[in-house]
Design a protein around this motif. Sequence first.
Motif, short mmCIF file in Angstrom:
data_model
loop_
_atom_site.label_atom_id
_atom_site.label_comp_id
_atom_site.label_asym_id
_atom_site.label_seq_id
_atom_site.Cartn_x
_atom_site.Cartn_y
_atom_site.Cartn_z
N GLN A 74 0.84 -1.20 0.00
CA GLN A 74 0.00 0.00 0.00
C GLN A 74 0.87 1.25 0.00
O GLN A 74 0.56 2.26 0.62
CB GLN A 74 -0.95 0.00 1.20
CG GLN A 74 -1.92 -1.16 1.22
CD GLN A 74 -2.95 -1.08 0.11
OE1 GLN A 74 -3.88 -0.29 0.18
NE2 GLN A 74 -2.78 -1.87 -0.92
N GLN A 148 -7.48 0.65 -6.11
CA GLN A 148 -6.74 0.53 -4.86
C GLN A 148 -5.30 1.02 -5.04
O GLN A 148 -4.75 1.73 -4.20
CB GLN A 148 -6.74 -0.94 -4.42
CG GLN A 148 -5.94 -1.26 -3.18
CD GLN A 148 -6.61 -0.81 -1.92
OE1 GLN A 148 -6.48 0.35 -1.55
NE2 GLN A 148 -7.33 -1.68 -1.25
N SER A 152 -2.69 4.33 -3.34
CA SER A 152 -1.34 4.21 -2.81
C SER A 152 -0.36 5.16 -3.48
O SER A 152 0.69 5.47 -2.92
CB SER A 152 -0.83 2.77 -3.01
OG SER A 152 -1.68 1.84 -2.39
#
Length: 293
Positions: A74, A148, A152
Amino acid sequence: MTWGFGIYGYEFSHPADIRGVKLVPLPNSAQRGQSDEMLLTGYGLLPAGLDESYLEATTNIVSWLADAMTFCQQRWVMFSKFHRVEDENEIAERVPDEIPLIRGRPAGGSIIVSDGIAKQSRLTFFELFIEEMSQNGEGGLAMALYRQLEISRLSNRYWELEHFLAFSGLEILARSYAPSERDNKNVAVPLTKLLTEHGFRVPRKDAPKGNPKWSNVPQDVIEDFAAARNMAFHRGIGESIAPGSKRPVNAIHQIFSLKMLLADLSLRLLQFDDGWINWDRWGDRVPFGQRAV
C-alpha cells in the motif's frame, strides 16, 4: 547478455524468481524500503538471451510485478527502465541509488506480510495478480485492484479521492460478481450480498466488551458508506446524515474500512489466503493474526 532494472521502495529479504524474472534484494532492503524517499532496494534480472518478442511479453510481467508490489505494501513501488548488461553484477553500476520525488512517498500499511515473516506469501500473490491481469486485464477485478493502487500513489492524500476510489472499486466488484443484483439502483444490495458470501463480518453492537460477537455485514452499514460517498462527491462534504439510517456519517472516518474491504475482497476473489490475514481488519484494525498451523 541480459536485461536488468532497479527496484525502488520495495521491502524484501530473499531472492526470488517470478516467471523467469529474478529478484535480488540489497542487504538493507527492508530499511531502505521504509524511507519516505524512493530508494533502491534491489534489482530485477530478465532471462539471458531474450529475443524481441519475448522481451515485450516480459515487459508486461515486470509492469504488473511493480503494481503487485505496490498493492502488497500500500505504498508506491517503482522500477527503473531496462538496462542491457553483460553480467548480472553490472546492473548495480547502471541504475541510480534513488529516484527523486517532488512530494515524497506517503506511508501505507502492508496488506500481505513481508517475506521476512512468510517467504512464499507475496510470491503466491504475485503469481495470482499476474495471472489475473494477463487473462482478465479489462475485467471488474482488475479495475478494482487498480483503483486501490491509485490510492497508494497519491502524493497528496485528498480524502475525497481516497473515499471515492475505494468505494467505486467496491461498487465495480459488486456489479461484476453479484450478477443477480447487477442492475439494482441501490449498490448496497449487491455489495452486501457479495461481502456476506465471502465471509466478511461486523462486530455486534450488543456484544460484551472485550468479547466481540460477529454477524454478517448488514445492508445499512453499506448504505451509510454510499451516503457518505454521494455527499463527498456531489457536495464536497465530509460529514452528513445518511438518508436511510438517519445516522451521522463521516467520510474521512470510513476511508480505512473502505480501503481494507476493497483490498481484502479483491484478495478473496483472487482466491488468495496465506493464513496470516485477519479478514475482520476492516472493522477491528488488526492487520494480521496468528497463522493457523
